[in-house]
Design an enzyme around this catalytic site. Structure first.
Site, PDB file in Angstrom:
ATOM      1  N   GLY A 160      60.599 -14.667-177.353  1.00  0.00           N
ATOM      2  CA  GLY A 160      60.083 -14.727-175.932  1.00  0.00           C
ATOM      3  C   GLY A 160      60.246 -13.675-174.878  1.00  0.00           C
ATOM      4  O   GLY A 160      60.410 -13.734-173.728  1.00  0.00           O
ATOM      5  N   ILE A 161      60.079 -12.474-175.448  1.00  0.00           N
ATOM      6  CA  ILE A 161      60.364 -11.279-174.670  1.00  0.00           C
ATOM      7  C   ILE A 161      59.270 -11.230-173.585  1.00  0.00           C
ATOM      8  O   ILE A 161      59.528 -10.257-172.615  1.00  0.00           O
ATOM      9  CB  ILE A 161      60.282  -9.839-175.759  1.00  0.00           C
ATOM     10  N   GLN A 178      59.540 -14.367-168.380  1.00  0.00           N
ATOM     11  CA  GLN A 178      60.248 -14.057-167.219  1.00  0.00           C
ATOM     12  C   GLN A 178      61.517 -13.469-167.842  1.00  0.00           C
ATOM     13  O   GLN A 178      62.214 -12.414-167.337  1.00  0.00           O
ATOM     14  CB  GLN A 178      60.299 -15.189-166.415  1.00  0.00           C
ATOM     15  N   LEU A 215      65.206 -16.590-176.487  1.00  0.00           N
ATOM     16  CA  LEU A 215      64.589 -17.280-175.432  1.00  0.00           C
ATOM     17  C   LEU A 215      63.255 -17.914-175.429  1.00  0.00           C
ATOM     18  O   LEU A 215      62.817 -18.607-174.592  1.00  0.00           O
ATOM     19  CB  LEU A 215      64.487 -16.055-174.325  1.00  0.00           C
ATOM     20  N   SER A 225      69.546 -25.622-172.286  1.00  0.00           N
ATOM     21  CA  SER A 225      68.970 -25.682-170.881  1.00  0.00           C
ATOM     22  C   SER A 225      69.650 -27.106-170.222  1.00  0.00           C
ATOM     23  O   SER A 225      70.215 -28.044-170.601  1.00  0.00           O
ATOM     24  CB  SER A 225      67.335 -26.370-171.109  1.00  0.00           C
ATOM     25  N   GLU A 250      68.131 -29.390-168.893  1.00  0.00           N
ATOM     26  CA  GLU A 250      67.340 -30.492-168.998  1.00  0.00           C
ATOM     27  C   GLU A 250      68.171 -31.389-170.257  1.00  0.00           C
ATOM     28  O   GLU A 250      67.874 -32.591-170.232  1.00  0.00           O
ATOM     29  CB  GLU A 250      66.050 -30.255-169.458  1.00  0.00           C
ATOM     30  N   TYR A 258      61.182 -31.842-174.341  1.00  0.00           N
ATOM     31  CA  TYR A 258      61.888 -30.310-174.202  1.00  0.00           C
ATOM     32  C   TYR A 258      63.390 -30.498-174.098  1.00  0.00           C
ATOM     33  O   TYR A 258      63.827 -29.592-174.835  1.00  0.00           O
ATOM     34  CB  TYR A 258      61.459 -30.001-172.899  1.00  0.00           C
TER      35      TYR A 258
END
Length: 329
Positions: free
Chosen positions: A10-11, A14, A84, A131, A133, A154
């Site tokens: 996930g580089i 953000q 990430l 997370s 979540e 998710y």
């Protein structure tokens, strides 16, 4: 002394961009996994790795969390892996739940198992981006011992990855840590996330580029911080002397309505004249309130957020205003 080697999934997101900046500043050799797409998706890290220059390109590797990355783990022998990468949009996860489980949940398991199979359990530290979540509809405040009760695909996928991280920690003696991050935003946030949708929309309204902004539920409460602060937290998590699970949050929450009001006030606008509500943006299961208690990481690792709610709104608004002004040229 050789450089520490870090691998980031996930580089291009953000968080990945801020974490890369942090690690490079600390002298790391940073590698990232980039998902192949038909369009270029590296704009957040182009100032760090020139995708055209072969020297910069050698640190970016095509891959996908739907597949094993054992070959890359073996080749790089990383000191630290930061996972990430995820299908990270809660609303969209209801539309593609199987894909969300495969990438967000099983993706973490593939990395953990790869570290084990490649004989890196004693060398490589693993960070899992868990997370808030996962707490779902459990009443706040939320800390490490709070009951998990996710109500979105998710959140469910993240909870699977969370427990797999703990299982590999206890089962194989791996340094595998979870950071339970509450909502964190920035001027680099994707435009399909509600905070950035609001700041970008208000900036465009201020500039006369649009007149209305369509939103969904304004009553949800979230604990919002800045991504850069939270990446400093996860770095500290992997530098601790033992692996553990940590809540990362500001300890303050605001409704989406309060975020809208703050943004439109920043631009001198009346939000009620421009915001339109549409149920298309509501979720099948809503999470009413997420509020983190980050006492543990503050007391043990001496971390605290630097950017508060007011400053977060300001930097996002100012950034979007400058970006949207270019559309007037």
């Amino acid at each position: 002394m050789s450089k520490k080697v870090a691998l980031i999934t996930g580089i291009t997101g953000q968080d990945g961009s801020y974490l890369t900046e942090l690690l490079l500043a600390k002298g790391y050799e940073v590698h990232g996994i980039v998902r192949r797409a038909s369009s270029v998706n590296t704009e957040r890290i182009d100032h760090l790795f020139d995708p055209i220059n072969p020297v910069g390109k050698k640190y970016l590797h095509y891959g996908d969390l739907a597949e094993e990355i054992d070959y890359l783990l073996y080749e790089l022998q990383p000191d630290e892996v930061y996972n990430l990468g995820a299908m990270s949009h809660v609303k969209i996860s209801f539309e593609i739940p199987i894909y969300t489980g495969n990438i967000t949940g099983l993706g973490a398991a593939r990395i953990l198992e790869g570290i084990r199979k490649m004989g890196l359990t004693k060398k490589t530290k693993f960070y899992q981006a868990s997370s808030s979540e996962m707490f779902g509809i459990t009443p706040p405040p939320h800390l490490e011992s709070s009951f998990f009760n996710p109500v979105s695909p998710y959140g469910c996928a993240k909870l699977y990855a969370y427990y797999m991280t703990k299982a590999y920690r206890t089962g194989y003696g791996m340094f595998a840590a979870n950071g339970i991050l509450f909502n964190h935003e920035s001027e680099r946030r994707g435009v399909n996330f509600v905070t950035r949708k609001i700041t970008r929309g208000a900036a465009r309204i201020k500039l006369g580029l649009q007149d209305k902004l369509v939103l969904g539920n304004l009553d949800s409460k979230r604990d919002w911080g800045h991504s850069r602060d939270y990446m400093e937290a996860i770095y500290l998590i992997l530098q601790h002397d033992k692996p553990d699970d940590w809540v990362v949050a500001t300890g303050q929450h605001h409704t989406v309505r309060e975020f809208v009001e703050a943004v439109f006030n920043h631009f001198g606008l009346d939000w009620e004249r421009h915001v339109v509500l549409d149920n298309i943006y509501t979720r099948p299961n809503e999470v009413p309130s997420l509020l983190g208690d980050a006492s543990k990481i503050k007391n043990v690792l001496n971390w605290k957020p630097k950017v508060g709610f007011t400053e977060l709104v300001k930097v996002m608004c100012d950034s979007d205003f400058e970006k949207e002004k270019l559309n007037l040229v």
